[in-house]
Design a protein around this motif. Structure first.
Motif, PDB file in Angstrom:
ATOM      1  N   UNK A  62       0.852  -1.183   0.000  1.00 47.80           N
ATOM      2  CA  UNK A  62       0.000   0.000   0.000  1.00 47.80           C
ATOM      3  C   UNK A  62       0.891   1.237   0.000  1.00 47.80           C
ATOM      4  N   UNK A  63       0.306   2.357  -0.414  1.00 50.53           N
ATOM      5  CA  UNK A  63       1.058   3.597  -0.544  1.00 50.53           C
ATOM      6  C   UNK A  63       0.500   4.660   0.387  1.00 50.53           C
ATOM      7  N   UNK A  64       1.395   5.270   1.169  1.00 51.71           N
ATOM      8  CA  UNK A  64       1.030   6.378   2.037  1.00 51.71           C
ATOM      9  C   UNK A  64       1.462   7.673   1.360  1.00 51.71           C
ATOM     10  N   UNK A  65       0.513   8.572   1.149  1.00 51.53           N
ATOM     11  CA  UNK A  65       0.870   9.915   0.687  1.00 51.53           C
ATOM     12  C   UNK A  65       1.221  10.719   1.925  1.00 51.53           C
ATOM     13  N   UNK A  66       2.483  11.131   2.020  1.00 52.46           N
ATOM     14  CA  UNK A  66       2.943  11.833   3.208  1.00 52.46           C
ATOM     15  C   UNK A  66       2.361  13.244   3.278  1.00 52.46           C
ATOM     16  N   UNK A 134      -7.322  21.244  12.190  1.00 50.79           N
ATOM     17  CA  UNK A 134      -8.672  20.819  11.813  1.00 50.79           C
ATOM     18  C   UNK A 134      -8.755  20.291  10.391  1.00 50.79           C
ATOM     19  N   UNK A 135      -7.774  20.596   9.570  1.00 50.89           N
ATOM     20  CA  UNK A 135      -7.803  20.125   8.183  1.00 50.89           C
ATOM     21  C   UNK A 135      -7.336  18.676   8.063  1.00 50.89           C
ATOM     22  N   UNK A 136      -6.949  18.080   9.186  1.00 49.25           N
ATOM     23  CA  UNK A 136      -6.457  16.700   9.172  1.00 49.25           C
ATOM     24  C   UNK A 136      -7.254  15.831  10.142  1.00 49.25           C
ATOM     25  N   UNK A 137      -8.522  15.607   9.864  1.00 47.35           N
ATOM     26  CA  UNK A 137      -9.322  14.764  10.759  1.00 47.35           C
ATOM     27  C   UNK A 137      -8.859  13.312  10.668  1.00 47.35           C
ATOM     28  N   UNK A 138      -9.182  12.541  11.683  1.00 49.23           N
ATOM     29  CA  UNK A 138      -8.798  11.134  11.700  1.00 49.23           C
ATOM     30  C   UNK A 138      -9.778  10.308  10.855  1.00 49.23           C
ATOM     31  N   UNK A 139      -9.726  10.547   9.549  1.00 46.86           N
ATOM     32  CA  UNK A 139     -10.573   9.814   8.618  1.00 46.86           C
ATOM     33  C   UNK A 139     -10.038   8.406   8.400  1.00 46.86           C
ATOM     34  N   UNK A 140     -10.828   7.605   7.727  1.00 49.10           N
ATOM     35  CA  UNK A 140     -10.401   6.263   7.372  1.00 49.10           C
ATOM     36  C   UNK A 140      -9.134   6.328   6.519  1.00 49.10           C
ATOM     37  N   UNK A 171      -2.865   3.139  11.537  1.00 48.34           N
ATOM     38  CA  UNK A 171      -3.683   3.470  10.375  1.00 48.34           C
ATOM     39  C   UNK A 171      -5.146   3.301  10.775  1.00 48.34           C
ATOM     40  N   UNK A 172      -5.941   4.331  10.556  1.00 49.34           N
ATOM     41  CA  UNK A 172      -7.356   4.261  10.907  1.00 49.34           C
ATOM     42  C   UNK A 172      -8.076   3.288   9.978  1.00 49.34           C
ATOM     43  N   UNK A 173      -8.763   2.325  10.562  1.00 51.65           N
ATOM     44  CA  UNK A 173      -9.521   1.347   9.776  1.00 51.65           C
ATOM     45  C   UNK A 173     -10.943   1.824   9.507  1.00 51.65           C
ATOM     46  N   UNK A 186      -0.400  13.531  12.714  1.00 55.11           N
ATOM     47  CA  UNK A 186      -0.770  12.958  11.418  1.00 55.11           C
ATOM     48  C   UNK A 186       0.408  13.087  10.455  1.00 55.11           C
ATOM     49  N   UNK A 187       0.776  11.973   9.810  1.00 50.18           N
ATOM     50  CA  UNK A 187       1.903  12.009   8.864  1.00 50.18           C
ATOM     51  C   UNK A 187       1.485  11.659   7.439  1.00 50.18           C
ATOM     52  N   UNK A 188       0.240  11.295   7.228  1.00 53.87           N
ATOM     53  CA  UNK A 188      -0.178  10.997   5.863  1.00 53.87           C
ATOM     54  C   UNK A 188      -1.471  10.208   5.800  1.00 53.87           C
ATOM     55  N   UNK A 189      -1.719   9.654   4.628  1.00 54.89           N
ATOM     56  CA  UNK A 189      -2.939   8.872   4.397  1.00 54.89           C
ATOM     57  C   UNK A 189      -2.668   7.842   3.312  1.00 54.89           C
TER      58      UNK A 189
END
Length: 225
Positions: A62-66, A134-140, A171-173, A186-189
């Protein structure tokens, strides 16, 4: 041991996100890895050519966009550890279905079963937690640093030191907006290979509270691009 994540339905999960009161010691880490976190100035240079992290596991890649916008030091530290091979052979040692998958404890290179102190390993140093905005919520699929920051779950008041970032990340599931206080850098998604994350989130575990996978989910490599 400190419990630092509030789980679903208001229950406090005993999810040991670097649950140490003193700087954790690295276990069998490559010898050329950093011995301290980068400075803010160093982070700028480190991140200049680091946009993504390609993570290869035995279940797929999988790829994390930093995203270093709110946590440049934590993101740069992750990049440095990835480049020196720190994460190779480390497992996702805790998987809580519908919550998070956590990795980064170097003790899991040699011990992949439940053991006392699991989740307490790190790179041998700790550094300041950079709080997300606030622009970095703990989304999936958001990737954030685990820490042992002690705070009151009801009031949110921080009761201890804030210098407890290390090598562990989660990583948020699922979307954890409203469940996690904004106390994890937060370091990425994950932007590619989300099916692999879903597969990791569905592995069998020893029990729902500890979440230690019955069949190890092993990181083969983390490549920075």
């Amino acid at each position: 041991m400190k419990s630092v994540l509030r789980g679903m339905s208001g229950a406090i999960l005993t999810l040991a996100l670097i649950a140490c009161s003193s700087p954790p010691v690295a276990s069998q880490a490559p010898t050329d890895c950093p011995t301290s976190a980068p400075t803010a100035a160093e982070a700028t240079t480190i991140l200049a050519d680091a946009q993504r992290a390609e993570v290869a596991t035995n279940l797929g890649s999988f790829t994390i966009e930093l995203d270093a916008s709110s946590a440049p030091v934590a993101t740069a530290n992750f990049v440095l550890l990835a480049r020196c091979g720190f994460y190779a052979g480390i497992t996702f040692h805790r998987v809580i279905a519908g919550f998070v998958a956590q990795a980064g404890d170097p003790q899991t290179r040699s011990n992949r079963s439940p053991f006392e102190g699991l989740g307490g390993g790190g790179p041998g140093y700790q550094f300041e937690v950079e709080l997300p905005d606030e622009s970095q919520p703990y989304d999936r699929y958001v990737v954030a640093m685990a820490n042992a920051m002690d705070y009151d779950f009801v009031t949110g008041e921080i009761r201890g030191g804030t210098d407890t970032n290390g090598s562990q990340f989660f990583i948020d599931l699922a979307s954890l907006v409203g469940q996690l206080r904004p106390y994890y850098s937060v370091i990425g998604k994950v932007v590619d290979g989300t099916d692999v994350i879903d597969a990791i989130g569905a592995v069998g575990v020893n029990n729902p509270q500890e979440g230690v996978p019955l069949e190890p989910v092993v990181i083969a490599s983390v490549t920075i691009e």
